[in-house]
Design a protein around this motif. Sequence first.
Motif, PDB file in Angstrom:
ATOM      1  N   ALA A  86       0.941  -1.129  -0.050  1.00 15.42           N
ATOM      2  CA  ALA A  86      -0.130   0.051  -0.110  1.00 15.42           C
ATOM      3  C   ALA A  86       0.912   1.211  -0.064  1.00 15.42           C
ATOM      4  CB  ALA A  86      -0.950   0.045   1.299  1.00 15.42           C
ATOM      5  N   PRO A  87       0.595   2.354  -0.893  1.00 19.09           N
ATOM      6  CA  PRO A  87      -0.334   2.257  -1.799  1.00 19.09           C
ATOM      7  C   PRO A  87      -0.301   1.320  -3.030  1.00 19.09           C
ATOM      8  CG  PRO A  87       0.710   4.193  -2.113  1.00 19.09           C
ATOM      9  CD  PRO A  87       1.375   3.489  -0.893  1.00 19.09           C
ATOM     10  N   ALA A  88      -1.115   1.398  -4.287  1.00 16.43           N
ATOM     11  CA  ALA A  88      -0.854   0.757  -5.183  1.00 16.43           C
ATOM     12  C   ALA A  88       0.151   1.346  -6.076  1.00 16.43           C
ATOM     13  CB  ALA A  88      -2.111   0.371  -5.901  1.00 16.43           C
ATOM     14  N   PRO A  89       1.142   0.685  -6.734  1.00 16.42           N
ATOM     15  CA  PRO A  89       2.186   1.281  -7.740  1.00 16.42           C
ATOM     16  C   PRO A  89       1.558   1.865  -8.868  1.00 16.42           C
ATOM     17  CG  PRO A  89       2.459  -1.043  -7.610  1.00 16.42           C
ATOM     18  CD  PRO A  89       1.584  -0.649  -6.668  1.00 16.42           C
ATOM     19  N   GLY A  90       1.909   2.984  -9.500  1.00 14.75           N
ATOM     20  CA  GLY A  90       1.413   3.332 -10.810  1.00 14.75           C
ATOM     21  C   GLY A  90      -0.147   3.640 -10.682  1.00 14.75           C
ATOM     22  N   MET A  91      -0.789   4.014  -9.447  1.00 23.78           N
ATOM     23  CA  MET A  91      -1.982   4.784  -9.458  1.00 23.78           C
ATOM     24  C   MET A  91      -2.182   6.288  -9.269  1.00 23.78           C
ATOM     25  SD  MET A  91      -5.473   3.600  -7.176  1.00 23.78           S
ATOM     26  CE  MET A  91      -5.706   2.316  -7.973  1.00 23.78           C
ATOM     27  N   ASP A  92      -2.788   6.892 -10.214  1.00 23.21           N
ATOM     28  CA  ASP A  92      -2.433   8.391 -10.081  1.00 23.21           C
ATOM     29  C   ASP A  92      -3.787   8.734  -9.517  1.00 23.21           C
ATOM     30  OD1 ASP A  92      -5.038   8.418 -11.755  1.00 23.21           O
ATOM     31  OD2 ASP A  92      -3.946   8.724 -13.532  1.00 23.21           O
ATOM     32  N   GLN A  93      -3.870   9.955  -8.807  1.00 22.74           N
ATOM     33  CA  GLN A  93      -5.023  10.517  -7.883  1.00 22.74           C
ATOM     34  C   GLN A  93      -6.224  10.291  -8.495  1.00 22.74           C
ATOM     35  OE1 GLN A  93      -4.168  11.183  -4.529  1.00 22.74           O
ATOM     36  NE2 GLN A  93      -6.082  10.732  -4.366  1.00 22.74           N
ATOM     37  N   ALA A  94      -6.482  10.617  -9.762  1.00 24.26           N
ATOM     38  CA  ALA A  94      -7.929  10.543 -10.211  1.00 24.26           C
ATOM     39  C   ALA A  94      -8.243   9.337 -10.238  1.00 24.26           C
ATOM     40  CB  ALA A  94      -7.681  11.214 -11.750  1.00 24.26           C
ATOM     41  N   THR A  95      -7.543   8.318 -10.341  1.00 24.44           N
ATOM     42  CA  THR A  95      -7.941   6.809 -10.400  1.00 24.44           C
ATOM     43  C   THR A  95      -8.224   6.534  -9.077  1.00 24.44           C
ATOM     44  OG1 THR A  95      -6.701   6.372 -12.482  1.00 24.44           O
ATOM     45  CG2 THR A  95      -7.271   4.420 -11.220  1.00 24.44           C
ATOM     46  N   ARG A  96      -7.299   6.739  -7.969  1.00 21.74           N
ATOM     47  CA  ARG A  96      -7.520   6.550  -6.750  1.00 21.74           C
ATOM     48  C   ARG A  96      -8.985   6.842  -6.285  1.00 21.74           C
ATOM     49  NH1 ARG A  96      -2.898   8.097  -4.965  1.00 21.74           N
ATOM     50  NH2 ARG A  96      -1.949   5.823  -4.718  1.00 21.74           N
ATOM     51  N   ASP A  97      -9.047   8.393  -6.462  1.00 26.54           N
ATOM     52  CA  ASP A  97     -10.516   8.857  -6.264  1.00 26.54           C
ATOM     53  C   ASP A  97     -11.574   8.035  -6.544  1.00 26.54           C
ATOM     54  OD1 ASP A  97      -8.970  10.861  -4.910  1.00 26.54           O
ATOM     55  OD2 ASP A  97      -9.209  12.464  -6.275  1.00 26.54           O
ATOM     56  N   ALA A  98     -11.421   7.658  -7.990  1.00 26.63           N
ATOM     57  CA  ALA A  98     -12.574   6.876  -8.743  1.00 26.63           C
ATOM     58  C   ALA A  98     -12.679   5.500  -7.880  1.00 26.63           C
ATOM     59  CB  ALA A  98     -12.325   6.710  -9.967  1.00 26.63           C
ATOM     60  N   VAL A  99     -11.816   4.855  -7.546  1.00 25.09           N
ATOM     61  CA  VAL A  99     -11.856   3.496  -7.048  1.00 25.09           C
ATOM     62  C   VAL A  99     -12.236   3.681  -5.554  1.00 25.09           C
ATOM     63  CG1 VAL A  99     -10.348   1.406  -6.400  1.00 25.09           C
ATOM     64  CG2 VAL A  99     -10.172   2.553  -8.538  1.00 25.09           C
ATOM     65  N   THR A 100     -11.703   4.474  -4.651  1.00 26.63           N
ATOM     66  CA  THR A 100     -11.941   4.631  -3.420  1.00 26.63           C
ATOM     67  C   THR A 100     -13.621   5.127  -3.191  1.00 26.63           C
ATOM     68  OG1 THR A 100     -11.007   6.843  -3.395  1.00 26.63           O
ATOM     69  CG2 THR A 100      -9.785   5.108  -2.477  1.00 26.63           C
TER      70      THR A 100
END
Length: 660
Positions: free
Chosen positions: A242-256
């Motif tokens: 944690a966190p996931a490698p290669g995850m940008d903030q926009a993708t993180r916001d969508a997934v969470t």
Amino acid sequence: MFKSVLVANRGEIACRVFRTARRMGLRTIAVYSEADAQALHVREADDAVLIGPAAARESYLDAAKVLAAAKATGAEAIHPGYGFLSENADFAEAVMAAGIVWIGPQPSSIRAMGLKDAAKKLMIEAGVPVTPGYQGEDQSVETLTAEAARIGYPVLIKAVAGGGGKGMKKVDRAEDFADGLASAQREGQSSFGDPRVLIESYITRPRHIEVQVFGDSHGNVVHLHERDCSLQRRHQKVIEEAPAPGMDQATRDAVTAAAVRAAKAVNYQGAGTIEFIADASDGLKADRIWFMEMNTRLQVEHPVTESITGVDLVEWQLRVASGEPIPLAQADIPMKGWAMEARLYAEDPAHGFLPSIGRLDHFVMPDDIRVDTGVEQGGEVSQFYDPMIAKLIVHADSREAAAARLADACREVEVWPVRTNAGFLARCLDHPRFVEGDVDTGFIGAEEALLIAAKPSSLSIAAALAAVGIRADEAVFDYNNAAPPWNDGLFAFRMNASAKTGVTLYHDGERVQGELLGVHGGAARHSTFDLRTDDGTFQALGSPAFVFINGEQVAMAETGDGRVVVFEEGDVFEFLPRLTAAAGGSTSDGGLRAPMPGKIVAAPAKAGDVVTKGQPVVVLEAMKMEHALTAPFDGVVAEFNVAVGDQVVDGAVLAVVKAD
């Protein structure tokens, strides 16, 4: 807040919950099976209750016995840990009906998310994207076969009540579907009491992304960021981060945000995990990540979330179960640095990852990181339970630093005679692809040959030869009034002798030849001499307690029966002064031997059948997993000595294949 808590589980998770409960001043209560009478979690609890025989279904899975233990000890709350009864809604209801606090989600939430097919339908209604597939009621072979063809191969067959990789089979071709289906159904029935399956499209470059969520009885739901659990072997997680490698903030916001929506859809309370599958063929993108399932419990990998947030998730569970609100608002939950966890399994990578069982005569863990374990030196690894014996957890400022630190920790592991995957884990963490973040669930399969490869180095061989020399030197002077078993061939050893003395050892049936040159007696019962292997000459110094080769100390274990055991880079190498037959699997005469105690669950062949090399002949279930024993060469099944349902012992000849 309640004053006492019973943990309806065993091993490292029971010890983990007790640690936080003690810090909070709670009385701790353990339950245990006959196989766990001397287990660490039993001794660490304030009270402990025997609940049945070794078999989980007669002890840890017997809800009535667990509940009776809680009543008998006056337990005010029950924490289920993970596995066993942790996602059993009926058990949760029985606990609550008895006036005992259930440390977990409401039974309705467990039921809503407990079956993968029903959960997917619910998520579709909640607007959470799900993996394409089939989750219908019709479980006929004809319908499932047709749906697999409609979805398109490869497909993933999954037990609807599954978890931990059990009851999950990847099928690449239509002609293999029936066998994969039958195996998934058997594992589903055996592990979860439910043979039903669903089918999903198999994503070719999948990443396993999950989000830790937490809800309370006041309507609050938060997330504690994401984890990446993509390093898996046969659908079982091996390394998490944690966190996931290669995850940008926009993708993180969508997934969470999707994870929080999913939890709110079932009015979730307590700790839970929303698991997603991502198509990583073009990096992590929000529109290529789909809901897979929800685990309505604490996860094995929860320590990496604790490490980056500074939150004790078990404390949150206890507080929320007692009626308190979640301690932090979403905006106040930090994400600092990088955390990684490696699962140390009792298994032998060099021999097909077969589970390894027995007494832990030598058990040394790294002392400068977090280690969650439920065993200790002198303890036992049983055939009846999951083979995970410890979790190694690190935290660092960067991903690269975390990977390097965890690899070093894995290299420090020393366990004997039970085998572990420590060296395998270190090689995973050192691999350039992993270091670069180029990971997916197929990583281990693609790189397995390199990751498994573990041969003793010249340093290990030199240490083993030195140990033989030291013992023989000691035997000549009768320090202990006992002659080691290698005396017959080594009687020429003498202090101050100058003659060469040959030593032959065997590792995995391969001969290791060496020479001792100019043995010299040292002070304080230390032996010093030169030795030669195929790779050069070395200087050795040692005693029965330690060996230095060219000034470098080599970790070794004392077996007491003539073997020499050397630890190197997380791997363990056993050397013998004589040739011994390999245990388990197939032998050169075609005998298929049980690699461990277990139960025969399938017989793909029978006496008289013509078989080809690699064809499954008999299937053994042990430690919750199926192990197919295959024909070692083309031939005929000359003997078939077992039937489905038989319990067999380690080394039993199950069948014999004769060359055609």
